[in-house]
Design a protein around this motif. Structure first.
Motif, PDB file in Angstrom:
ATOM      1  N   PRO A 183       3.743   1.680  -7.897  1.00  0.00           N
ATOM      2  CA  PRO A 183       2.972   0.684  -7.025  1.00  0.00           C
ATOM      3  C   PRO A 183       2.717  -0.473  -7.735  1.00  0.00           C
ATOM      4  CG  PRO A 183       1.501   2.841  -6.647  1.00  0.00           C
ATOM      5  CD  PRO A 183       2.847   3.042  -7.728  1.00  0.00           C
ATOM      6  N   CYS A 202      -5.401  -1.460  -5.010  1.00  0.00           N
ATOM      7  CA  CYS A 202      -4.955  -1.036  -3.576  1.00  0.00           C
ATOM      8  C   CYS A 202      -6.142  -0.501  -2.539  1.00  0.00           C
ATOM      9  CB  CYS A 202      -4.148   0.452  -3.730  1.00  0.00           C
ATOM     10  SG  CYS A 202      -2.458   0.096  -4.325  1.00  0.00           S
ATOM     11  N   LEU A 216       0.667  -1.200  -0.029  1.00  0.00           N
ATOM     12  CA  LEU A 216       0.121  -0.026   0.099  1.00  0.00           C
ATOM     13  C   LEU A 216       0.761   1.182   0.151  1.00  0.00           C
ATOM     14  CD1 LEU A 216      -2.725  -1.203   2.530  1.00  0.00           C
ATOM     15  CD2 LEU A 216      -3.149  -0.855  -0.160  1.00  0.00           C
TER      16      LEU A 216
END
Length: 124
Positions: free
Chosen positions: A93, A100, A45
């Motif tokens: 990410p 997420c 995250l």
């Protein structure tokens, strides 16, 4: 002849002790705990987890806890559906924005379940 018997006896002693040690020792086992999953979820995250770290924790089956296995499978499904490992190599990410969000919900669910289990274990 005495030297031969001495060397032979020492060799038998060394080999016998090695065989005994190997028979009595167990193979190492990795046991995934909730804290391991929470750590990799947090790193993911934050955008700091690599694909390799993810696969080491999430790719290893959990055989001692059915609940943790279901969480691990849901996390693996998230990677299959929302994973972007090619972008993680460039510092972005590991999961898409939707991934997420789902991972954050899964993380909160696991954290609350773990806290409840710890509280019940402490009260008992």
């Amino acid at each position: 002849m005495a030297l031969y018997l001495l060397v032979f006896g020492v060799c038998i002693l060394i080999f016998g002790s090695m065989i005994g040690i190997l028979l009595l020792s167990r193979t190492p086992r990795y046991r995934t705990e909730p804290k391991h999953l929470l750590e990799i979820f947090d790193k993911t995250l934050e955008g700091k987890a690599s694909e390799t770290e993810w696969n080491v924790v999430v790719g290893y089956p959990v055989r001692h806890d059915d609940y943790l296995e279901s969480v691990r499978r849901r996390a693996q499904r998230l990677m299959d559906e929302h994973g972007r490992p090619w972008q993680a190599a460039r510092g972005q990410p590991l999961l898409s924005k939707a991934g997420c969000e789902e991972l954050a919900a899964l993380r909160e669910h696991l954290a609350s379940h773990t806290a409840l289990r710890d509280k019940q274990h402490f009260d008992a």
